[in-house]
Structures are given as structure tokens and as C-alpha cells.
Write a protein that holds these residues in place. Structure first.
Motif, mmCIF file in Angstrom:
data_model
loop_
_atom_site.group_PDB
_atom_site.id
_atom_site.type_symbol
_atom_site.label_atom_id
_atom_site.label_comp_id
_atom_site.label_asym_id
_atom_site.label_seq_id
_atom_site.Cartn_x
_atom_site.Cartn_y
_atom_site.Cartn_z
ATOM 1 N N VAL A 188 -13.536 3.446 3.984
ATOM 2 C CA VAL A 188 -12.467 2.476 4.210
ATOM 3 C C VAL A 188 -11.220 2.847 3.419
ATOM 4 C CG1 VAL A 188 -11.794 0.056 3.861
ATOM 5 C CG2 VAL A 188 -14.080 0.613 4.720
ATOM 6 N N ASN A 189 -10.076 2.764 4.081
ATOM 7 C CA ASN A 189 -8.783 2.932 3.432
ATOM 8 C C ASN A 189 -8.327 1.547 2.960
ATOM 9 O OD1 ASN A 189 -6.420 4.180 2.556
ATOM 10 N ND2 ASN A 189 -5.393 3.886 4.526
ATOM 11 N N LEU A 190 -8.444 1.270 1.678
ATOM 12 C CA LEU A 190 -8.152 -0.056 1.150
ATOM 13 C C LEU A 190 -6.676 -0.402 1.308
ATOM 14 C CD1 LEU A 190 -10.196 -0.036 -2.198
ATOM 15 C CD2 LEU A 190 -10.881 -0.991 0.025
ATOM 16 N N ASP A 191 -6.403 -1.704 1.467
ATOM 17 C CA ASP A 191 -5.012 -2.152 1.507
ATOM 18 C C ASP A 191 -4.450 -2.176 0.088
ATOM 19 O OD1 ASP A 191 -5.908 -4.510 0.260
ATOM 20 O OD2 ASP A 191 -5.908 -5.675 2.121
ATOM 21 N N ALA A 192 -3.184 -2.569 -0.039
ATOM 22 C CA ALA A 192 -2.507 -2.510 -1.341
ATOM 23 C C ALA A 192 -3.194 -3.390 -2.385
ATOM 24 C CB ALA A 192 -1.037 -2.919 -1.182
ATOM 25 N N GLU A 193 -3.534 -4.614 -2.006
ATOM 26 C CA GLU A 193 -4.153 -5.540 -2.955
ATOM 27 C C GLU A 193 -5.498 -5.020 -3.447
ATOM 28 O OE1 GLU A 193 -5.900 -10.117 -3.156
ATOM 29 O OE2 GLU A 193 -4.784 -9.453 -1.392
ATOM 30 N N ASP A 194 -6.316 -4.556 -2.511
ATOM 31 C CA ASP A 194 -7.637 -4.065 -2.902
ATOM 32 C C ASP A 194 -7.558 -2.744 -3.656
ATOM 33 O OD1 ASP A 194 -9.049 -6.218 -1.941
ATOM 34 O OD2 ASP A 194 -9.403 -5.341 0.034
ATOM 35 N N THR A 195 -6.509 -1.968 -3.402
ATOM 36 C CA THR A 195 -6.320 -0.739 -4.165
ATOM 37 C C THR A 195 -6.041 -1.053 -5.636
ATOM 38 O OG1 THR A 195 -5.497 0.471 -2.233
ATOM 39 C CG2 THR A 195 -4.916 1.362 -4.393
ATOM 40 N N ILE A 196 -5.298 -2.121 -5.882
ATOM 41 C CA ILE A 196 -5.039 -2.540 -7.262
ATOM 42 C C ILE A 196 -6.337 -2.982 -7.933
ATOM 43 C CG2 ILE A 196 -3.852 -4.223 -8.735
ATOM 44 C CD1 ILE A 196 -1.591 -4.261 -6.666
ATOM 45 N N ILE A 197 -7.148 -3.756 -7.212
ATOM 46 C CA ILE A 197 -8.441 -4.180 -7.763
ATOM 47 C C ILE A 197 -9.310 -2.967 -8.053
ATOM 48 C CG2 ILE A 197 -10.563 -5.472 -7.295
ATOM 49 C CD1 ILE A 197 -8.904 -7.360 -5.538
ATOM 50 N N SER A 198 -9.326 -2.019 -7.115
ATOM 51 C CA SER A 198 -10.110 -0.798 -7.302
ATOM 52 C C SER A 198 -9.621 -0.013 -8.517
ATOM 53 C CB SER A 198 -10.009 0.074 -6.042
ATOM 54 O OG SER A 198 -10.682 1.296 -6.210
ATOM 55 N N TYR A 199 -8.320 0.047 -8.699
ATOM 56 C CA TYR A 199 -7.736 0.755 -9.850
ATOM 57 C C TYR A 199 -8.155 0.081 -11.158
ATOM 58 C CZ TYR A 199 -4.165 2.801 -12.906
ATOM 59 O OH TYR A 199 -3.516 3.440 -13.928
ATOM 60 N N LEU A 200 -8.066 -1.246 -11.195
ATOM 61 C CA LEU A 200 -8.484 -1.986 -12.383
ATOM 62 C C LEU A 200 -9.972 -1.776 -12.661
ATOM 63 C CD1 LEU A 200 -6.560 -5.339 -11.792
ATOM 64 C CD2 LEU A 200 -6.116 -3.693 -13.620
ATOM 65 N N HIS A 201 -10.770 -1.727 -11.607
ATOM 66 C CA HIS A 201 -12.203 -1.510 -11.759
ATOM 67 C C HIS A 201 -12.487 -0.145 -12.381
ATOM 68 C CE1 HIS A 201 -16.180 -0.146 -10.129
ATOM 69 N NE2 HIS A 201 -16.538 -1.329 -10.605
#
Length: 254
Positions: A188-201
Motif C-alpha cells: 500500500v502507498n500510504l496517504d500523507a496522514e498515514d505516512t506521518i504516523i508511519s514516520y513517527l512509528h
């Protein structure tokens, strides 16, 4: 509840006259009617037809909940139409109309249906839902069943007390674990919001579910402040990660 005549049928549904049934015990009627409403909404949710928008069927069929998490009692995910579900939940309509939901998803609180359908988790989705939102909602399902045990919105009162964004509590570290798993499994190519969550994770900045459950306002507030400072100090890096992704607004604050 309107005034009930002594000779009127008792609202509890017993078939007896009110005077021979719940007269003098009116407080019990509130709980009886609340339980009836709970049963009614459960039946209505269960009656909604299953939908297969986007990749929902592919993802749901590929996830063996018992194999992933163990025997939680839940073994099936059923996707239902977002609009049809919202139409049932009159108390949610005012809030939901404030935003546009062209590609949205929402996990239905299992407490609404568990008594009548203990094996199924219901997720409401819109016809144009994209992969990132599906991944996000499925991560909430797996996090609830085999992670933090939290659902979106469960910590709302805590967020008010701590004066922090509910997003910091809705997406614990365990949610991040499952989102990464699903992102990789379904490419899955995450959207902007989920990319931020993924980065924080990946930077170990998401809160542990145990901290959220502890209700420790001081520690929760401190973690939230650290998260905000981290986002601010890495703004340019994050902006570069999300600028070409769906939902990008140019604002990396969380």
C-alpha cells in the motif's frame, strides 16, 4: 418518557397494565428501553449488506484473524456501506456532516454488535475508499483485537483532560505495528496522514497503549509535547516524504 396512565400497557412489553407491572419501579424502564435500543441497533447493523469497495474483499479474505492474533472470539471482518451505517446512527450525523467523506472508513464499536454477532467486526467504508484508508481501519481492527485493545475515540475524554490531540491517543505504537504489517503485506502507498504516523512509528515516537490506558496525565502530556517537538524539528524531512502523497496540505503538524 411521556406520562403513562395506570391502565396503559406497560412500556416494558410484558402485556400487563402499567399499574400491575412497573408502577413504582419506573427507573427500571430506562434500562429496559436502553437494552431494547441496543438490540435494535445491533440488528440493523447486522442487516446491512456486505460491500466490496476497493480492495476490501481482497484484504479481508487474506487476513486470518485467528492465525494472526489467536482466538479472540472474532474471526470475520464485514465491510458495510458508510452512508447506510451513518443513517442508522442518528447521534453521529451532526458531527459527520461537518466533513466530506468521499473516501472514508470507520470501525464500528464491537460493543454494539458483539452480543448478537460475537464473531464479526464491522467496518463502514465509502465506495471510493482508497488503499491507505482501508489499511488504516484494518490496523485499528487488529490493534483492538491483538494490540493495545483501544478503539478510535475511546480516549477522547483523556485527550481533553491532557489538553492534547486525540490523534496522539488514537494511534498508539501497537497500531503503528499493524499498519506497517498491512502496508507491507498489501503493498500500500500510504496517504500523507498515514505516512506521518508511519514516520513517527519508525522513530519510536508513538505512545505505548499501556501508557494511554494508565491515564497518567503527566506522562501522557509529556509524551505528546515531545512528539510535537519532534515533528517541528523534522518538518522539512517529513514534508519531503509526504508532498506527493494523497491528502497533502503542506502542513505536517499532528
Amino acid at each position: 418518557m411521556g406520562k403513562i396512565g395506570r391502565n396503559d400497557p406497560c412500556p416494558c412489553g410484558s402485556g400487563k397494565k402499567f399499574k400491575n407491572c412497573h408502577l413504582g419501579r419506573e427507573d427500571e424502564l430506562f434500562f429496559i428501553q436502553a437494552e431494547k435500543m441496543k438490540q435494535d441497533i445491533a440488528q440493523k447493523i447486522m442487516s446491512l449488506p456486505e460491500v466490496n469497495y476497493g480492495r476490501s474483499k481482497e484484504m479481508a479474505c487474506a487476513l486470518d484473524i485467528k492465525n494472526l492474533i489467536g482466538n479472540t472470539g472474532f474471526s470475520r471482518i464485514k465491510f458495510i456501506d458508510f452512508g447506510a451505517y451513518v443513517a442508522l446512527e442518528s447521534f453521529d450525523k451532526g458531527h459527520l456532516r461537518e466533513k466530506h467523506y468521499s473516501a472514508a472508513g470507520l470501525i464500528v464499536n464491537p460493543m454494539k454488535t458483539q452480543e448478537k454477532d460475537p464473531e464479526t467486526i464491522y467496518v463502514a467504508i465509502t465506495p471510493h475508499i482508497h488503499d491507505s484508508t482501508l489499511t488504516h481501519e484494518l490496523a485499528h481492527v487488529l490493534d483492538f483485537l491483538g494490540g493495545s485493545g483501544l478503539l478510535p475515540g475511546m480516549a477522547y475524554q483523556l485527550s481533553l483532560k491532557a489538553h492534547i490531540s486525540i490523534d496522539h491517543l488514537d494511534h498508539p505504537r501497537e497500531f503503528g505495528d499493524w499498519m506497517e504489517y498491512l502496508k507491507n503485506r498489501f503493498h500500500v502507498n500510504l496517504d500523507a496522514e498515514d505516512t506521518i504516523i508511519s514516520y513517527l512509528h519508525k522513530q519510536n515516537m508513538l505512545m505505548e497503549g499501556s501508557l494511554i490506558k494508565s491515564g497518567d496525565i503527566r506522562r501522557i502530556s509529556a509524551h505528546s509535547r515531545n512528539m510535537m517537538k519532534f515533528l517541528a524539528s523534522h518538518k522539512d524531512e517529513i514534508d519531503e516524504l509526504i508532498k506527493n502523497r494523497l491528502g497533502y496540505t503542506g502542513n505536517t503538524s499532528s
